[in-house]
Design a protein around this motif. Structure first.
Motif, PDB file in Angstrom:
ATOM      1  N   LEU A 312      25.724  40.796  42.454  1.00 34.53           N
ATOM      2  CA  LEU A 312      25.956  40.818  41.015  1.00 34.53           C
ATOM      3  C   LEU A 312      26.695  39.570  40.553  1.00 34.53           C
ATOM      4  CD1 LEU A 312      25.202  43.808  41.590  1.00 34.53           C
ATOM      5  CD2 LEU A 312      26.781  44.449  39.771  1.00 34.53           C
ATOM      6  N   PHE A 313      27.701  39.160  41.325  1.00 25.46           N
ATOM      7  CA  PHE A 313      28.419  37.921  41.006  1.00 25.46           C
ATOM      8  C   PHE A 313      29.177  37.473  42.251  1.00 25.46           C
ATOM      9  CE2 PHE A 313      31.021  41.472  39.340  1.00 25.46           C
ATOM     10  CZ  PHE A 313      32.141  41.357  40.151  1.00 25.46           C
ATOM     11  N   GLU A 314      29.624  36.224  42.223  1.00 26.53           N
ATOM     12  CA  GLU A 314      30.387  35.649  43.331  1.00 26.53           C
ATOM     13  C   GLU A 314      31.649  34.993  42.795  1.00 26.53           C
ATOM     14  OE1 GLU A 314      28.141  33.437  46.338  1.00 26.53           O
ATOM     15  OE2 GLU A 314      26.315  33.915  45.201  1.00 26.53           O
ATOM     16  N   GLU A 315      32.659  34.914  43.649  1.00 27.68           N
ATOM     17  CA  GLU A 315      33.873  34.160  43.343  1.00 27.68           C
ATOM     18  C   GLU A 315      34.198  33.268  44.535  1.00 27.68           C
ATOM     19  OE1 GLU A 315      37.203  36.524  42.185  1.00 27.68           O
ATOM     20  OE2 GLU A 315      36.207  37.418  40.445  1.00 27.68           O
ATOM     21  N   LYS A 316      34.457  32.007  44.262  1.00 27.41           N
ATOM     22  CA  LYS A 316      34.852  31.061  45.290  1.00 27.41           C
ATOM     23  C   LYS A 316      36.135  30.356  44.852  1.00 27.41           C
ATOM     24  CE  LYS A 316      30.094  30.013  46.770  1.00 27.41           C
ATOM     25  NZ  LYS A 316      29.094  28.932  46.966  1.00 27.41           N
ATOM     26  N   ALA A 317      36.975  30.013  45.820  1.00 23.46           N
ATOM     27  CA  ALA A 317      38.227  29.334  45.498  1.00 23.46           C
ATOM     28  C   ALA A 317      38.583  28.368  46.615  1.00 23.46           C
ATOM     29  CB  ALA A 317      39.351  30.349  45.301  1.00 23.46           C
ATOM     30  N   SER A 318      39.300  27.323  46.269  1.00 27.37           N
ATOM     31  CA  SER A 318      39.768  26.374  47.284  1.00 27.37           C
ATOM     32  C   SER A 318      40.976  26.938  48.030  1.00 27.37           C
ATOM     33  CB  SER A 318      40.143  25.040  46.624  1.00 27.37           C
ATOM     34  OG  SER A 318      41.168  25.246  45.656  1.00 27.37           O
ATOM     35  N   THR A 319      41.623  27.956  47.449  1.00 23.52           N
ATOM     36  CA  THR A 319      42.763  28.604  48.110  1.00 23.52           C
ATOM     37  C   THR A 319      42.295  29.925  48.706  1.00 23.52           C
ATOM     38  OG1 THR A 319      43.421  29.533  45.954  1.00 23.52           O
ATOM     39  CG2 THR A 319      44.482  27.487  46.674  1.00 23.52           C
ATOM     40  N   TRP A 320      42.326  30.998  47.918  1.00 24.26           N
ATOM     41  CA  TRP A 320      41.848  32.289  48.397  1.00 24.26           C
ATOM     42  C   TRP A 320      41.361  33.136  47.235  1.00 24.26           C
ATOM     43  CZ3 TRP A 320      47.222  31.198  48.633  1.00 24.26           C
ATOM     44  CH2 TRP A 320      48.004  31.906  47.730  1.00 24.26           C
ATOM     45  N   VAL A 321      40.500  34.087  47.557  1.00 25.07           N
ATOM     46  CA  VAL A 321      40.059  35.121  46.622  1.00 25.07           C
ATOM     47  C   VAL A 321      40.615  36.434  47.161  1.00 25.07           C
ATOM     48  CG1 VAL A 321      38.094  36.316  45.597  1.00 25.07           C
ATOM     49  CG2 VAL A 321      37.952  33.860  46.076  1.00 25.07           C
ATOM     50  N   GLU A 322      41.259  37.192  46.305  1.00 23.34           N
ATOM     51  CA  GLU A 322      41.910  38.415  46.777  1.00 23.34           C
ATOM     52  C   GLU A 322      41.560  39.607  45.895  1.00 23.34           C
ATOM     53  OE1 GLU A 322      46.309  40.016  48.149  1.00 23.34           O
ATOM     54  OE2 GLU A 322      46.133  38.181  46.982  1.00 23.34           O
ATOM     55  N   PRO A 323      40.440  40.272  46.171  1.00 25.09           N
ATOM     56  CA  PRO A 323      40.099  41.465  45.393  1.00 25.09           C
ATOM     57  C   PRO A 323      41.122  42.565  45.638  1.00 25.09           C
ATOM     58  CG  PRO A 323      38.666  41.258  47.297  1.00 25.09           C
ATOM     59  CD  PRO A 323      39.463  39.998  47.242  1.00 25.09           C
ATOM     60  N   GLN A 324      41.518  43.247  44.561  1.00 27.47           N
ATOM     61  CA  GLN A 324      42.550  44.273  44.676  1.00 27.47           C
ATOM     62  C   GLN A 324      42.145  45.613  44.082  1.00 27.47           C
ATOM     63  OE1 GLN A 324      45.969  44.296  45.890  1.00 27.47           O
ATOM     64  NE2 GLN A 324      45.119  42.625  47.076  1.00 27.47           N
ATOM     65  N   HIS A 325      41.015  45.653  43.365  1.00 27.62           N
ATOM     66  CA  HIS A 325      40.680  46.868  42.628  1.00 27.62           C
ATOM     67  C   HIS A 325      39.191  47.182  42.732  1.00 27.62           C
ATOM     68  CE1 HIS A 325      44.638  46.499  40.706  1.00 27.62           C
ATOM     69  NE2 HIS A 325      44.348  45.218  40.586  1.00 27.62           N
ATOM     70  N   ALA A 326      38.896  48.456  42.998  1.00 26.76           N
ATOM     71  CA  ALA A 326      37.512  48.913  42.899  1.00 26.76           C
ATOM     72  C   ALA A 326      37.100  48.897  41.435  1.00 26.76           C
ATOM     73  CB  ALA A 326      37.382  50.325  43.471  1.00 26.76           C
ATOM     74  N   ILE A 327      35.812  48.804  41.180  1.00 28.64           N
ATOM     75  CA  ILE A 327      35.350  48.811  39.795  1.00 28.64           C
ATOM     76  C   ILE A 327      35.525  50.209  39.199  1.00 28.64           C
ATOM     77  CG2 ILE A 327      33.735  46.927  40.181  1.00 28.64           C
ATOM     78  CD1 ILE A 327      31.478  48.998  40.259  1.00 28.64           C
ATOM     79  N   THR A 328      35.588  50.270  37.869  1.00 30.96           N
ATOM     80  CA  THR A 328      35.697  51.541  37.151  1.00 30.96           C
ATOM     81  C   THR A 328      34.548  51.630  36.155  1.00 30.96           C
ATOM     82  OG1 THR A 328      38.111  51.487  37.314  1.00 30.96           O
ATOM     83  CG2 THR A 328      37.153  52.971  35.684  1.00 30.96           C
ATOM     84  N   PHE A 329      33.721  52.654  36.288  1.00 27.52           N
ATOM     85  CA  PHE A 329      32.586  52.796  35.374  1.00 27.52           C
ATOM     86  C   PHE A 329      33.042  53.336  34.024  1.00 27.52           C
ATOM     87  CE2 PHE A 329      30.207  52.307  39.221  1.00 27.52           C
ATOM     88  CZ  PHE A 329      29.029  51.690  38.805  1.00 27.52           C
ATOM     89  N   VAL A 330      32.398  52.840  32.979  1.00 29.74           N
ATOM     90  CA  VAL A 330      32.662  53.342  31.635  1.00 29.74           C
ATOM     91  C   VAL A 330      32.128  54.775  31.562  1.00 29.74           C
ATOM     92  CG1 VAL A 330      32.217  53.046  29.171  1.00 29.74           C
ATOM     93  CG2 VAL A 330      32.502  51.026  30.654  1.00 29.74           C
ATOM     94  N   PRO A 331      32.950  55.745  31.189  1.00 29.96           N
ATOM     95  CA  PRO A 331      32.485  57.145  31.155  1.00 29.96           C
ATOM     96  C   PRO A 331      31.231  57.314  30.299  1.00 29.96           C
ATOM     97  CG  PRO A 331      34.862  57.049  30.894  1.00 29.96           C
ATOM     98  CD  PRO A 331      34.379  55.629  30.827  1.00 29.96           C
ATOM     99  N   ASN A 332      30.325  58.108  30.803  1.00 30.97           N
ATOM    100  CA  ASN A 332      29.063  58.424  30.118  1.00 30.97           C
ATOM    101  C   ASN A 332      28.158  57.213  29.943  1.00 30.97           C
ATOM    102  OD1 ASN A 332      29.991  61.112  29.782  1.00 30.97           O
ATOM    103  ND2 ASN A 332      31.107  60.489  27.940  1.00 30.97           N
ATOM    104  N   ASN A 333      28.448  56.152  30.720  1.00 32.73           N
ATOM    105  CA  ASN A 333      27.590  54.971  30.673  1.00 32.73           C
ATOM    106  C   ASN A 333      27.480  54.397  32.081  1.00 32.73           C
ATOM    107  OD1 ASN A 333      26.199  52.608  30.227  1.00 32.73           O
ATOM    108  ND2 ASN A 333      27.371  52.026  28.414  1.00 32.73           N
ATOM    109  N   PRO A 334      26.539  54.892  32.873  1.00 37.25           N
ATOM    110  CA  PRO A 334      26.437  54.464  34.271  1.00 37.25           C
ATOM    111  C   PRO A 334      25.952  53.038  34.459  1.00 37.25           C
ATOM    112  CG  PRO A 334      24.589  55.891  33.705  1.00 37.25           C
ATOM    113  CD  PRO A 334      25.517  55.906  32.519  1.00 37.25           C
ATOM    114  N   THR A 335      25.680  52.326  33.365  1.00 38.47           N
ATOM    115  CA  THR A 335      25.192  50.952  33.482  1.00 38.47           C
ATOM    116  C   THR A 335      26.282  49.914  33.215  1.00 38.47           C
ATOM    117  OG1 THR A 335      24.518  50.778  31.149  1.00 38.47           O
ATOM    118  CG2 THR A 335      22.918  51.718  32.708  1.00 38.47           C
TER     119      THR A 335
END
Length: 722
Positions: A312-335
């Motif tokens: 879906l998307f990418e992130e690149k960094a010269s230092t670091w990439v640090e994901p910290q959170h799972a995604i949250t779906f908008v209620p009643n909108n699975p897209t």
């Protein structure tokens, strides 16, 4: 010349002579607790809140209907009787009313209770005083995850089991090799925001889980000295630059028993993060972070076949990439879903489609999102807690999904813990600052009218003389960045005298010691030492938390360098004060703070005369892969950085008195760090004091913590105060 700004606070009355005892450095948080409402929250679909009574035995309520007056909602006895009446096959003895409850409606809530034989998730109706919808699993189970349909997954050692609503127990995995760990939250050493190892789909029919293979990781000994013959317990500890664990994600179908391994690909040494089910259950999303931690791919997979669908998307960094959170779906909108990232400078929210299209940046100024609170009743707005005032404050914000417009719902400077009623009309606001111990109010969002529920008095008044404290701002070593500091004056401060100094330091990422909260974020030991005649100073240097990615990135490949440079700016500030004895400055810190303490004692030996380093990192090549390689890369890739940060060859510079403290069973910063430092000090002809706490891991807790603080205080008194 540097500019320093001040916020002055005098805590307590100086008319009394009492001081904190060394025991109260540990117990004071309970003994001098401010008045509050414990476990408070909105009752769903109502203009009323619920919370526990001071003795935790009753559930209380306040509502707009009765002008926010306190009334009894449910007693522990009522709730316990309902549990015993519904579940007759087990024994219960509740010590308190359950703390963790989730309101499902205005009159019903869910909570968990533990029986003698099993654990239960129950629904309680406060009107009928009856229990319904009981889900159970054995009390031997760990890390239980509940599905909406009554299935519950749990762990027995390294394997997963599922208990169905009929009581049938399904063996999901049967790995006899303890090096294969299934479903545990202890994957990638809980970095990258990982707080669980199992995920149910919304229907409760399929369970996704981590499968961690650490058979290739070397065993690391942790010795238990309490047995007649000391017993070794091996743990898996992948050190920087060495072989790491291999993790995959597996989906188990409860009905068919079929398992599908998600095809996350090669190389095997990568990190799987942000695991999220699509609401339809058709697809599953995973963040794939390379071992170098500088390239994240957010991928979509077919949950039925395990096949990769798209990135879906990418992130690149010269230092670091640090994901910290799972995604949250908008209620009643699975897209549509919400994604949090600091990629553009500050951890903020972004609205995406499940095809990877960015719809809107929901960020606001330089606010760092700290706590996602969920959506309003119409699912058109998001409430969250975020930073303000250069990271000193925490405020409640609301952002509109359609327009992206952000409204700040709380305004008083301080650290707020706040939430919005389910109808979106009111805020339950709790905050403290350096002059306010605790205040709880209801704020009408439209009229701005405030109804005060609690205004806590100073808990020290008439009991303890607390020294005065200042929040200060100091410019960083690069001359560009304001840094937050806290200065506590010694008791009975006399501007004509000179006092010794204890610098309390941490300095590493994901930690912030200075806040605009009650006591300025300082601990009771800080105030105890001030009462013993010390100036106590703390500075959040660059690299610490709540100030954005650039603020933290300066540590990359050179841990300790810029952090120490900033701490020395703090020392310059201290030396500019006439009441500071420049020849009596000491430093104390734990973990990363132990690394900083030892670094300062060896690299700034003319400045620091005494140091106490608890659980210190001495050489980053002995530290674990997930944290260490993020900031330092591998020893093979960054030999110069590792050499510069290593303290083993720096002990020769030591001039002051240094006490190293370590938990003898520390699985986080292995005792190898301090032992090697002691050996290096012997070879360098340097005297270093060393103390172990048997039966303690990375932190020293319980009554032994009182002993530890007494030892630290005595060490400063003997070697710095005289």
């Amino acid at each position: 010349m540097k500019k320093y700004t001040f916020c002055l606070l005098l805590v307590g009355s100086m008319a009394f002579a009492q001081k904190l005892t060394i025991e109260e450095t540990v117990t004071g948080g309970r003994k001098f607790a401010v008045q509050t409402q414990t476990a408070q929250q909105w009752r769903k679909n109502s203009k009323s809140i619920a919370y526990l009574s001071p003795d935790y035995s009753n559930l209380m309520t306040k509502s707009a209907a009765n002008s926010w007056k306190e009334t009894l909602l449910v007693t522990k006895t009522d709730f316990e009787n309902a549990v015993k009446s519904k579940i007759t096959s087990d024994e219960f003895a509740l010590k308190t009313f359950p703390f963790a409850i989730e309101w499902k409606s205005e009159t019903t809530f869910e909570t968990e209770v533990a029986g003698k034989n099993n654990n239960y998730k129950v629904t309680y109706d406060i009107v009928s005083k009856q229990i319904s919808n009981v889900t159970s699993y054995t009390s031997e189970g760990e890390q239980a995850r509940f599905a909406p349909n009554g299935n519950v997954s749990w762990l027995k050692e390294n394997n997963i089991k599922i208990t169905t609503p009929t009581g049938t127990v399904i063996d999901v995995t049967n790995d006899s090799d303890k090096g294969i760990v299934n479903g545990s939250d202890y994957v990638h050493r809980q970095e990258f925001g990982i707080d669980r190892g199992m995920w149910w789909n919304e229907a409760g029919t399929q369970l996704a889980y981590y499968r961690k293979d650490e058979t290739m990781v070397g065993n690391y000994p942790i010795i238990n000295w309490n047995e007649r013959e000391a017993v070794n317990k091996d743990i898996k500890y992948p050190m920087a630059g060495m072989t790491s664990e291999n993790v995959t994600l597996v989906v188990f179908d409860v009905t068919t028993g079929k398992k599908v391994t998600i095809q996350t690909g090669e190389p095997k040494e990568q990190y799987l993060t942000m695991v999220s089910w699509e609401p339809t259950g058709k697809n599953i999303f995973i963040g794939i972070l390379n071992r170098e931690q500088n390239h994240l791919k957010f991928n979509k997979y077919d949950a039925q076949t395990g096949a990769f669908i798209k990135t879906l998307f990418e992130e690149k960094a010269s230092t670091w990439v640090e994901p910290q959170h799972a995604i949250t779906f908008v209620p009643n909108n699975p897209t549509q879903f919400i994604y949090q990232t600091d990629f553009n400078g500050f951890n903020q929210m972004y609205l995406y489609t499940t095809d990877g299209k960015l719809l809107k940046n929901l960020g606001y100024k330089d606010v760092v999102v700290k706590d996602f609170l969920g959506f309003d009743a119409k699912n058109t707005k998001i409430n969250y807690l975020g930073t303000a005032n250069n990271g000193l404050d925490l405020q409640l914000y609301q952002v509109d999904l359609k327009s992206g417009a952000t409204t700040q719902l709380t305004t008083v400077s301080g650290m707020h813990r706040a939430s919005v009623s389910s109808d979106g009309t009111m805020v339950l606001d709790q905050y403290s600052n350096v002059t306010t111990p605790n205040e709880i109010s209801i704020i009408d969002i439209k009229s701005k009218k405030t109804s005060q529920l609690v205004k806590a008095a100073n808990p020290f008044t008439g009991k303890i003389d607390m020294p005065k404290m200042e929040l200060v701002t100091i410019t960083s070593a690069d001359g560009k960045t304001p840094l937050n500091g806290r200065l506590i004056y010694p008791s009975n401060y006399d501007a004509t005298k000179k006092y010794p100094v204890m610098v309390y330091v941490y300095g590493g990422s994901h930690a912030q010691l200075v806040n605009n909260r009650w006591l300025g974020g300082g601990g009771y030991f800080d105030y105890y030492m001030a009462q013993q005649g010390y100036v106590v100073f703390t500075l959040d240097n660059r690299g610490s938390d709540s100030r954005g990615k650039k603020f933290c990135d300066v540590t990359h490949r050179n841990l300790g360098v810029n952090e120490m440079a900033d701490q020395m700016e703090g020392v310059k500030f201290l030396k500019s004060k006439s009441f500071v004895d420049q020849d009596r400055i000491g430093v104390f810190g734990w973990s990363y703070g132990g690394f900083m303490t030892t670094s300062l004692m060896t690299s700034q030996a003319e400045t620091f005369k005494v140091g106490v380093a608890g659980g210190p990192v001495i050489d980053w090549k002995y530290y674990e892969i997930m944290y260490g390689e993020r900031y330092m890369d591998t020893p093979q890739e960054n030999p110069e950085g590792y050499a510069k940060a290593s303290l083993l060859d720096k002990v020769k510079n030591l001039k002051g008195r240094l006490l190293i403290i370590h938990g003898a069973q520390d699985p986080v910063v292995a005792q190898q760090h301090s032992m090697n430092f002691i050996e290096a000090s012997i070879k360098a002809g340097k005297q270093v004091d060393y103390f172990l706490y048997p039966n303690h891991e990375h932190n020293v807790g319980g009554k032994d913590r009182i002993h530890m603080y007494a030892k630290i205080a005595d060490y400063f008194d003997v070697h710095l105060k005289k």
